[in-house]
Design a protein around this motif. Sequence first.
Motif, PDB file in Angstrom:
ATOM      1  N   VAL A  39       0.836  -1.202   0.000  1.00 18.98           N
ATOM      2  CA  VAL A  39       0.000   0.000   0.000  1.00 18.98           C
ATOM      3  C   VAL A  39       0.875   1.258   0.000  1.00 18.98           C
ATOM      4  O   VAL A  39       0.553   2.244  -0.670  1.00 18.98           O
ATOM      5  CB  VAL A  39      -0.951  -0.015   1.214  1.00 18.98           C
ATOM      6  CG1 VAL A  39      -1.602   1.343   1.412  1.00 18.98           C
ATOM      7  CG2 VAL A  39      -2.015  -1.062   1.019  1.00 18.98           C
ATOM      8  N   THR A  43       0.625   3.929  -2.938  1.00 18.49           N
ATOM      9  CA  THR A  43       0.222   5.290  -2.582  1.00 18.49           C
ATOM     10  C   THR A  43       1.269   6.305  -3.022  1.00 18.49           C
ATOM     11  O   THR A  43       0.925   7.395  -3.500  1.00 18.49           O
ATOM     12  CB  THR A  43      -0.021   5.394  -1.072  1.00 18.49           C
ATOM     13  OG1 THR A  43      -0.964   4.404  -0.665  1.00 18.49           O
ATOM     14  CG2 THR A  43      -0.546   6.763  -0.696  1.00 18.49           C
ATOM     15  N   ALA A  60      -5.784   4.143   0.016  1.00 22.57           N
ATOM     16  CA  ALA A  60      -4.971   3.293   0.893  1.00 22.57           C
ATOM     17  C   ALA A  60      -5.751   2.891   2.129  1.00 22.57           C
ATOM     18  O   ALA A  60      -5.750   1.724   2.547  1.00 22.57           O
ATOM     19  CB  ALA A  60      -3.690   4.024   1.281  1.00 22.57           C
ATOM     20  N   TYR A  79      -6.479  -1.869  -4.840  1.00 19.63           N
ATOM     21  CA  TYR A  79      -6.109  -0.481  -4.561  1.00 19.63           C
ATOM     22  C   TYR A  79      -6.472   0.419  -5.735  1.00 19.63           C
ATOM     23  O   TYR A  79      -6.987   1.522  -5.535  1.00 19.63           O
ATOM     24  CB  TYR A  79      -4.611  -0.384  -4.261  1.00 19.63           C
ATOM     25  CG  TYR A  79      -4.148   1.044  -4.052  1.00 19.63           C
ATOM     26  CD1 TYR A  79      -4.213   1.621  -2.791  1.00 19.63           C
ATOM     27  CD2 TYR A  79      -3.664   1.802  -5.108  1.00 19.63           C
ATOM     28  CE1 TYR A  79      -3.811   2.928  -2.591  1.00 19.63           C
ATOM     29  CE2 TYR A  79      -3.257   3.107  -4.919  1.00 19.63           C
ATOM     30  CZ  TYR A  79      -3.332   3.667  -3.653  1.00 19.63           C
ATOM     31  OH  TYR A  79      -2.940   4.977  -3.468  1.00 19.63           O
ATOM     32  N   GLY A 191       2.256   3.892   3.655  1.00 20.63           N
ATOM     33  CA  GLY A 191       1.564   2.693   4.120  1.00 20.63           C
ATOM     34  C   GLY A 191       1.309   2.706   5.620  1.00 20.63           C
ATOM     35  O   GLY A 191       0.153   2.583   6.055  1.00 20.63           O
TER      36      GLY A 191
END
Length: 211
Positions: A39, A43, A60, A79, A191
């Motif tokens: 993540v 992101t 996220a 995602y 994350g």
Amino acid sequence: MSQGRATTQAPATLPPGERRDPGEVFGGGFTLFADMLLVGLLTSLACLPVVTAPAAFAAASATLRGAAHSGVPVRAAGYTGHLRAHLSARSLACGLVPPALAVLLLLDASLLASPLPGARLLAPVLVLLVLGAAVVALRTTALEAPHRLSAREGLLRAAADPRGSLLLAGGALLAGVLAWSIPLLVPLLPGPLAFAATVVDLRFTAHRGSA
């Protein structure tokens, strides 16, 4: 023989946190760590256009929230789906706020180096303002519908949950220190920040629901 039986029965007494599903090598803790790493990287990539940062962090948080509810590991496709759902004219407009604040902070930092009266007192005030803005931003991106990306709701929750806000402030401060001391970690920092914001929001909503 009794020793052999004891040896084969020992794994059944392991605590739940240390048990592993069939075929799972590292256990649930490592799965969570891997989810945060993935993540974080996704992101960071989604934040490259800058104005997409609010949608990227909101995606996220939604991805981690979904993984916590379903128990299914994070996937890039999941995602991406959340990112598309959060991208809108409103989220892109909100993405203009961080660059504007960064420019303002740079101007204020340049004034701190000048011999103006009270310049030294302004430095801690700026730090507190940055932490406060980071906390409100994280809480805003962790919101679910119907409060999705509502800065007003994020501010209200930050004020109503000081303990959670302090935890997020500590996380944001630690992330800033790591980014300054070890720049190679920057792509991985979103994350843990999104994870912290999601956990704080889940805790807040659960506490409010039980009250």
